[in-house]
Each structure stands twice: as structure tokens, then as C-alpha cells.
Design a protein around this motif. Structure first.
Motif, PDB file in Angstrom:
ATOM      1  N   SER C  75       0.971  -1.213   0.013  1.00  0.00           N
ATOM      2  CA  SER C  75      -0.171   0.186   0.010  1.00  0.00           C
ATOM      3  C   SER C  75       0.886   1.297   0.119  1.00  0.00           C
ATOM      4  CB  SER C  75      -1.028  -0.034   1.368  1.00  0.00           C
ATOM      5  OG  SER C  75      -0.144  -0.023   2.462  1.00  0.00           O
ATOM      6  N   ARG C 103       5.034  -6.210   3.208  1.00  0.00           N
ATOM      7  CA  ARG C 103       5.333  -5.404   4.603  1.00  0.00           C
ATOM      8  C   ARG C 103       4.173  -4.352   4.913  1.00  0.00           C
ATOM      9  NH1 ARG C 103      10.804  -5.694   3.862  1.00  0.00           N
ATOM     10  NH2 ARG C 103      11.184  -5.807   6.466  1.00  0.00           N
ATOM     11  N   ASP C 104       2.858  -4.990   4.767  1.00  0.00           N
ATOM     12  CA  ASP C 104       1.629  -4.273   5.063  1.00  0.00           C
ATOM     13  C   ASP C 104       0.861  -4.357   6.196  1.00  0.00           C
ATOM     14  OD1 ASP C 104       0.693  -2.939   1.879  1.00  0.00           O
ATOM     15  OD2 ASP C 104       0.697  -1.919   3.932  1.00  0.00           O
ATOM     16  N   THR C 105      -0.061  -3.537   6.563  1.00  0.00           N
ATOM     17  CA  THR C 105      -1.119  -3.787   7.596  1.00  0.00           C
ATOM     18  C   THR C 105      -2.549  -3.867   6.990  1.00  0.00           C
ATOM     19  OG1 THR C 105      -1.578  -1.500   8.143  1.00  0.00           O
ATOM     20  CG2 THR C 105       0.235  -2.409   9.355  1.00  0.00           C
TER      21      THR C 105
END
Lengths: 180, 545, 176
Positions: C75, C103-105
Motif C-alpha cells: 500500500s 510489509r503491510d497492515t
């Protein structure tokens, strides 16, 4: 860690500009992939107040390389010193794929950190350095390893010193033999 | 590039002004060659690499100097390096001039020698300064990576070292004529190849600058003309060069031939290793990397052979030494064996590093052997120079071997108040503070390192420059008598800060050794100059060194 | 004669050098890092779901079901925004697309999909780049085309721009 880029580009990265593979001349326009090494924000330039310094300290630039914490073992050594030594030796021989000529041991690029994490976790799990290296070569090619494996295409490379020594030695020998 | 051509022109001018002993025809040919070099490179500067080209629109605050270069090292490394690189052009021109007039002999060697020696001293300083600068500036604790640009500076140095020894033989004994000419051509050709590698972009490197394939093509064209031309001339004329005096294998000349042989093999290996990826990709389409594992593995043993040679070589007599007095090297040999045994006290280190440390110890002693039995104050400065340079080599070897095997690294995300242990040091992290400089802001970590009673304050910084926007690590280093503690602060992880600490025993010997190598060369240069001035009458026969 | 050969050797070596670097100057090195797994089966990986209610992604999923695209994105990645319209277009044309979020939330991914469109079936969570490296990828965005047997047949590096759509569709036709 050097994280710089030539000054010709109008928007350059704050953190990992050095780690971009692009060279210092202007490339034809293409949208760059974001491997975590892009940043399109200039930091504040005011030098006046301590508050702003504190801001610089705490603020993380928007759109920076992923902005997420590094992988756990990117900046953490293994608990077992023997394993860490093996991992360390391997990391110094693996190329950072998004840098301009650094090993993953020396680079601060995010992907280098991920690769360090991978190396350390696999060695911790019991794999040998050679297995980890081979696994990476399977994915990225021989280029990822700074140690050119002894194979058909590197035979000449490894034999070069010996061949040079023999050739030079023979030359010198002939030169000295002339007298007798 | 402007600096490059400036040195080229100045060297030519100086040669024209001070060279007296060469025959006029040879001097003319030499100056012609030098002028031809200048022609090509000035043309390149004007047409493809104009430093005065206008930047339109002009950036209001300038383009900003790369922060890595905002450092005193910039004042030392490039000028000395370029003076060395380009100073070798005179040796090249002398070789070409001598080939043209077929006058290859001791007089040529005597004319060439000060130029080779002077350039070599400066090149040594330049490489040593560059290595130390990279070491403290870049923040990853390394001092040599066998990067293509680093190799580009090492190759002329190796050729110049071999040339230096060869030119001495030619001056003293009249032997090794073809070798000397060849090495003189190769040395400057390596300088030009170095310039090509750095600026053409064909090899990726952290050190490349002014990269542009057009410039690369230009320099390649110049290379083809100059190096190709000189090598062709060598091929055509060298067979008419008369052989010099003969000598036995076991003799000073023989040892110097062996020395040049090993240096040339190292040079050839570095050359092959640097360019192999290009050749391999051209032929197979596969990209491979040739890096430190290869170079360390192949040059290590060669350097060891060279070190061993250095024990006895300087002691041999000229022309023939049928029963060399080997008793003299008994003590250094014993020291080597003892040092080798002592290395087993350390934790596991590689065989190559062990041998490196052992031979360095022995060589440090052996380098003084030529002084044995002499009245020290009456010994010529040139002999002292040789001793000091060889000692420098021993120290540099020791430092390099130690750095490769005895370094301890600690990586930890520390909270303020934590104490880390690295080598014999306890390092306490007390926290960070923001700090500002003229064109940067930084996060400064505060460390206190203690060993025994000594407590030292270290403040590594993580700096953010704004023009151009860059982040650098400013390592905090403290030098003890037996090594350096090297500290770096990284990014924040929550309430912790990444700290990287290295304990590097004996690492300063690398650059101390380099400085001694250069100093020895300088002493030899001064000694030669003094001797030349004393040669007033032709009856004064020159004593071999 | 022999001596002549030795004297010519430096010239010969130099000629070889000129040929090699001349070639390199004329064909500049391609800096993109390509995966060597094109032509091989999808390597083993297993990722947890990124969003609630959306399945995660594992290598085993590729051997069953049909051929599909595998897109790596984040994102936080700006070029990924640029390629979002192309991915939507592909999905509209019936190409199933799975994704790996690097590497995202969950919150950021949800917001990204709300802002730029959601062409993805499954989205796997790759917090430290393990799956990315396992695939031989070196950054985002990248897109792989995987056939029905689970073999990677094509890799597109960088965002999919309008001019790349034709090529992608052509490669897709080969595996459909």
C-alpha cells in the motif's frame, strides 16, 4: 552507510538513494518500481528551533521506503556465536540486489535486511551456508553470490592465476637459461 | 577530468624543463608522445566532458556536494591519486620515446626512475588515503571491497611497483630492458583503463562518477590509439633492443625478476577478475559476480610468496650469488614460526590469515636485514628507503590479516542504559540527542566505552543532509594502541536504537603500513636526488644499491 | 619466432579487452533482476490472510484451480497505484489475480483497495519479504503469470502500464 545519489535527479531518495541501481546519468523516462527505496518528499529546511530538530528526529517522511520496521533478524545477531559467524561470513558474500555493488552485510537497503533475515533464520534452523547460497542462486542466478562457483564457465577465472604464473615463470626461466 | 589533464600537461612541462641526461632525439620523441597524450585527453575534455558546460536553469542553492565528499579526505585522496596516475604518463612517454629512437638502456632508466618513484609514492598515498577515508566515512567498517573502481586504482600501483624495481635493475645493471619498457607502457595503460572503468559505467560500482557511455566510448577510442599504438610499437621494435648483462637465477636480478613476476601475476589476476563478468556475459549471456571471496583467495597466497621472497631478495648479490648466506634469515624465519604458533591462541581463523600474520611478523624483522653490518648513519638514504618500505608492507599485511580474522562485531537494538560487550570493551549506551550542523541535522548517540580504567566517550551520528537529500552514518572511532573501536548508530526501533560496534585489533597497521611504504619511497627519491647531484665526475662509478 | 609471439601477447590481451568492453558499451547491462524461477513450479510458501474474510495465499493453491496472475504490491508503493487501473482492466477481462502484500497492515491494505480498486481474489501477508525472495522477485510491483499446473510462465517487472496490457494478455492466452 552511503545512501546518496548524484544530484542531477530532481526527486531523490532520503534514505536509500545509494541503494538504487540506477546510475548517475539521466535514464529515459520509466516509472521506477518501488522496492522500498523511493522517497518523494523533501525534508524541512528550517534550522531555527530545537522543536523542529525534535520534529526531524521523530517524524518519518511520508512515502518513504515502506515505513515498516525491518525484518527481525535484519539487525539482530543470532544467539549462537558459531551460527552467527557462519551467517556473517555468508552475508559478506551475497550481493545486495538493489544496490550499486555492496554485500547484504554492508547495505542498509530494506531488501538487504530481508535477505539477512532469511540467511540468519535458515542458518538458525540448521541449514548450511552452502544450502542457503544455493537456494538464493536458484532464484536470482549466480550473480547474487560474490563467490564465483567453480563451474564450466568460471574455469578460466580460477585457473588464471596458475596459468599466469606458469606463463610468466616460463618466460623468466627462458630468460635466465640463455646464459648457460 | 580537468585535474587529470592539468597534471598531464604539468608533468610534460616539468619533464621538458628538468630532463638533461637524455639524448636530444629521445627527449624530443618523449615530449612528442607526452604531447600526443595531452592532445587526445584535452580533446576529450573539450568535446565530451566539459566541466564548464552551463547548467540551465541554474539551481538556486547549487547542486549540493555529495555529503560523503564533504570531508577533508576529499582534499587528499583525489589529488594524490591523480598525480600518481597521471605522473606515470611520463614513464609511458619515455618508454615510447626510447622505442622510437631505439635507445633503451641505463640512461633511459635513470631518466625514468624519479618519475616512477614520485608517481608511485603519490599513488601509494592516494590509495591509502582513499582506503582510510572510505573506512571511517562510509560506516560499514570495511576498508577494501575489490570493487571495480578500487581495482582500477590498484592495477596501476601494482604495475608501478614492478616498474620501480625493474627500472632500478636497468639503471644499475643494464638488464631487463624489454621488461622495463613493457611495464612502463602497462602502468600508464592501467591508469587509462582505470579512468575508463570509472567513467564508462560498464561495471557497477559505488565509486563510479561522471558516468556516461559516450564518455566511455571516447576513452576507449583513446585507449585503443595510445595503448594499442604503444604495444604495437613494442612488438615491432622490442626485438631490436639489445639484451642486457646476463645474470644467474640466484642473484639480486633473479630475485627482482621473481618479484616482478609475482607482481605481474597479481596484476593479471586482478585484471581478469575485474573484467571476467563482462567477458562471461558477452560469451554466455549469464551474469556472474566476482568479488572479495575470489580476490582474497587468489591474491593471498601470491602475497605470501612475495613476502617470503622479501626475506632473502634484498640480501643477494648482483649478477650471481652462488652461495647465498642464508644464516642471516634464520632469525626472521624463527620469528615467523613462533608467530604462526602464536596465532593458534586466537579463536578460529583461516589458514591464510594465520600465514599472513606469521609472515608479516617475520618480514617486519627481515626488512631490517640489509642494514646489518653497516654503519647506520653512513648508509645511503636509498637503502633506508627500501627498509622502510618493506617494513611498511609487513605492517600492512599484518593489519589486513588481523582485520580479516580478529574483528569482533556486535549488533544490537539497545535501550538507553544498556551495556554492550565487544572484544575487551564494555560500551554503555546512554541515549540520543538531536544535533544540527551547517547543512545537516543528525541524531547523535552517546556511548561510553570502558576497558580496564580507561573510559572514552563516543558520539556516532546518523546524519540527514538536505541538499542533496541524503542520509549518512558518521562513525565514532577511538584508536587504542592495539586497535580501533568503531561505533555506528542506525535507526530507531520503537524505544530502542540500532547500534553496531566493532572491535578491530591491529587495523591501523594497514594505513600505517601504507604510509611507511610511501615514506620509504620518498626517502629513496631524496636519496637518489642527492646522489645524482653528487655525481660530478664521470669517473665516479655508480654503486649498485 | 617464439620471441615474437611473446612480444605480441600483450597486444593480443589488449585486443581481447577492447572487444569485451566494446561489446558491453554497445549492449549496456540490464539492471533489472529477473527471477530464475520462470519455467519452474511456484516455490513453497504459505502466507496468512491479509484481510479478514479474504483467504491467504500458499504455493499449494497454485496447483489446483486454474491459471492466474500473482501480483506483488504494497500500500506504501507509489508505482502500485499507477498500475491499479491496469489490474482492474485485467480482472474485468476475466483474469483471476491473487496478490501478496509486502510489509503491510490490514488497515493500510483495506484503504489502498478502497482508494484504487480491488481486483484481487486472495491476498497473502508477507511481512518480511520471505515469499517475495522465494519467488525470486526483487521489489514491488511485480506480476507473475502461473499456469494451471502451478508453473510460473512469465514475469512482468515494474507496474503494468497501458502499453504492457497487450503483452500480458498475449502471455495470458498461452496459459488459459
Amino acid at each position: 552507510m552511503p545512501r546518496t545519489l548524484g544530484a542531477e535527479r530532481p526527486s531523490t531518495s532520503l534514505r536509500s538513494a545509494q541503494d538504487e541501481r540506477a546510475q548517475n546519468f539521466v535514464r529515459p523516462e520509466r516509472i521506477r518500481r518501488d522496492d522500498g527505496a523511493q522517497n518523494f518528499v523533501r525534508p524541512e529546511r528550517s534550522r531555527r528551533t530545537l522543536a523542529l530538530l525534535v520534529l526531524a528526529l521523530l517524524a518519518t517522511p511520508a512515502n518513504a521506503q515502506s515505513n515498516r520496521p525491518p525484518a527481525p533478524y535484519a539487525y539482530r545477531q543470532l544467539e549462537n556465536p558459531a551460527q552467527e559467524a557462519r551467517a556473517n561470513a555468508l552475508m559478506q558474500e551475497l550481493r545486495c540486489l538493489v544496490c550499486q555493488g555492496q554485500s547484504i552485510h554492508d547495505s542498509d537497503a530494506e531488501m538487504a535486511g530481508d535477505m539477512r533475515h532469511l540467511v540468519r533464520t535458515r542458518i538458525k534452523a540448521g541449514e548450511s551456508p552452502e544450502e542457503v547460497r544455493a537456494w538464493l542462486i536458484e532464484r536470482y542466478g549466480s550473480w547474487v553470490s560474490y563467490h564465483p562457483r567453480l563451474a564450466g564457465d568460471t574455469l578460466l577465472l580460477w585457473l588464471a592465476p596458475l596459468l599466469l604464473l606458469l606463463a610468466g615463470g616460463w618466460l623468466a626461466f627462458r630468460r635466465l637459461k640463455v646464459r648457460r | 577530468m580537468l585535474l587529470w589533464v592539468m597534471v598531464l600537461a604539468a608533468a610534460g612541462a616539468l619533464l621538458a624543463l628538468i630532463e638533461r641526461s637524455l639524448r636530444p632525439e629521445t627527449l624530443r620523441a618523449t615530449l612528442g608522445a607526452q604531447a600526443l597524450l595531452a592532445l587526445g585527453f584535452f580533446a576529450f575534455l573539450l568535446l565530451a566532458s566539459n566541466p564548464f558546460a552551463r547548467l540551465n536553469p541554474a539551481p538556486p542553492q547549487g547542486e549540493g556536494l555529495n555529503p560523503l565528499l564533504q570531508d577533508p579526505g576529499l582534499a587528499f585522496h583525489p589529488p594524490t591519486l591523480y598525480l600518481g596516475y597521471v605522473g606515470l604518463s611520463v614513464a609511458f612517454s619515455l618508454a615510447v620515446g626510447a622505442l622510437v629512437t631505439r635507445e633503451v638502456g641505463p640512461s633511459l632508466a635513470r631518466a625514468m626512475r624519479p618519475w616512477v618513484l614520485g608517481s608511485w609514492v603519490l599513488l601509494t598515498i592516494g590509495i591509502t588515503a582513499g582506503s582510510y577515508w572510505a573506512y571511517y566515512e562510509l560506516g560499514w567498517g570495511g576498508w577494501w571491497f575489490w570493487d571495480p573502481v578500487e581495482n582500477a586504482s590498484l592495477m596501476p600501483w601494482l604495475a608501478a611497483t614492478a616498474l620501480l624495481h625493474s627500472v632500478n635493475v636497468l639503471a644499475a645493471r643494464g638488464s631487463l630492458r624489454a621488461w622495463t619498457i613493457m611495464l612502463a607502457v602497462i602502468a600508464f595503460s592501467m591508469s587509462m583503463i582505470g579512468t575508463f572503468l570509472v567513467r564508462s559505467g560498464i561495471l557497477t560500482s559505488v565509486h563510479s562518477f561522471a558516468v556516461d557511455p559516450t564518455r566511455g566510448a571516447w576513452i576507449l577510442a583513446l585507449l585503443i590509439f595510445y595503448t594499442g599504438g604503444a604495444l604495437l610499437l613494442f612488438f615491432l621494435r622490442a626485438s631490436t633492443v639489445r639484451e642486457g648483462a646476463q645474470f644467474e637465477p640466484v642473484s639480486r636480478e633473479g630475485a627482482l625478476v621473481a618479484n616482478n613476476l609475482i607482481l605481474s601475476v597479481i596484476l593479471g589476476t586482478v585484471f581478469v577478475g575485474t573484467l571476467y563478468p563482462v567477458a562471461a556475459e558477452a560469451l554466455t549471456g549469464e551474469k556472474i559476480s566476482v568479488g572479495p571471496p575470489y580476490f582474497n583467495l587468489v591474491t593471498g597466497p601470491l602475497v605470501l610468496i612475495l613476502a617470503a621472497l622479501l626475506f632473502i631478495g634484498p640480501l643477494l648479490r648482483w649478477r650471481r650469488d652462488s652461495r647465498p648466506n642464508l644464516k642471516r634469515i634464520a632469525l626472521p624465519a624463527i620469528v615467523t614460526l613462533i608467530a604462526f604458533a602464536l596465532t593458534f591462541l586466537a579463536a578460529e581463523i583461516s589458514l591464510l590469515a594465520r600465514l599472513g600474520l606469521a609472515f608479516a611478523a617475520g618480514l617486519a624483522l627481515a626488512s631490517f636485514l640489509p642494514l646489518a653490518g653497516r654503519k647506520l648513519l653512513r648508509t645511503p638514504l636509498t637503502i633506508w628507503g627500501m627498509v622502510v618500505s618493506h617494513l611498511g608492507i609487513a605492517l600492512a599485511m599484518a593489519g589486513a590479516a588481523a582485520d580479516a580474522s580478529l574483528t569482533r562485531e556486535v549488533l544490537h537494538a539497545a535501550r538507553p542504559g544498556e551495556v554492550l560487550k565487544v572484544g575487551p570493551w564494555q560500551v554503555r549506551f546512554s541515549g540520543v540527542d538531536p544535533v544540527a550542523g551547517p547543512n545537516w541535522t543528525a541524531v547523535e548517540g552517546h556511548l561510553v566505552a570502558t576497558r580496564g580504567e580507561r573510559a572514552i566517550r563516543l558520539d556516532p551520528q546518523s546524519r540527514f543532509f538536505y541538499s542533496p537529500p541524503t542520509e549518512t552514518n558518521e562513525a565514532a572511532i577511538t584508536t587504542a594502541w592495539d586497535g580501533q573501536l568503531y561505533t555506528v548508530i542506525g535507526s530507531r526501533e520503537g524505544d530502542r536504537w540500532q547500534l553496531r560496534l566493532w572491535w578491530k585489533p591491529m587495523v591501523t597497521l594497514i594505513w600505517l603500513g601504507g604510509a611507511l611504504i610511501a615514506l620509504g619511497g620518498l626517502m629513496a627519491l631524496l636519496g637518489r636526488a642527492r646522489r645524482e647531484r653528487r655525481r660530478t665526475s664521470p669517473a665516479f662509478a655508480e654503486q649498485p644499491a | 619466432m617464439n620471441r615474437k609471439l611473446w612480444l605480441a601477447l600483450p597486444l593480443i590481451v589488449f585486443a581481447a579487452f577492447v572487444l569485451a568492453v566494446g561489446w558491453r558499451l554497445s549492449e549496456p547491462s540490464d539492471p533489472t533482476v529477473r527471477s530464475r524461477l520462470v519455467g519452474e513450479k511456484v516455490p513453497a510458501f504459505a502466507l496468512a490472510p491479509m484481510l479478514p474474510g479474504r483467504p491467504g495465499l500458499a504455493s499449494a493453491d497454485f496447483a489446483k484451480g486454474g491459471p492466474r496472475l500473482l501480483n506483488l504490491f504494497g500500500s506504501w508503493c507509489v508505482p502500485c497505484i499507477a498500475e491499479a487501473p491496469a489490474l482492474l482492466e485485467l480482472e474485468k477481462r476475466g483474469v483471476p489475480i491473487d496478490a501478496i502484500a509486502l510489509r503491510d497492515t490490514p488497515e493500510d491494505v483495506a484503504r489502498f483497495l478502497a482508494d484504487h480498486g480491488d481486483p484481487f481474489a486472495a491476498i497473502g501477508n508477507d511481512p518480511v519479504g520471505e515469499a517475495k525472495i522465494a519467488l525470486g522477485s526483487s521489489g514491488v510491483p511485480e506480476t507473475f503469470i502461473v499456469d494451471r499446473k502451478g508453473v510460473i510462465r512469465f514475469q512482468h517487472i515494474g507496474p503494468i502500464m497501458p502499453q504492457d496490457l497487450a503483452r500480458i494478455m498475449a502471455e495470458w492466452e498461452k496459459v488459459r
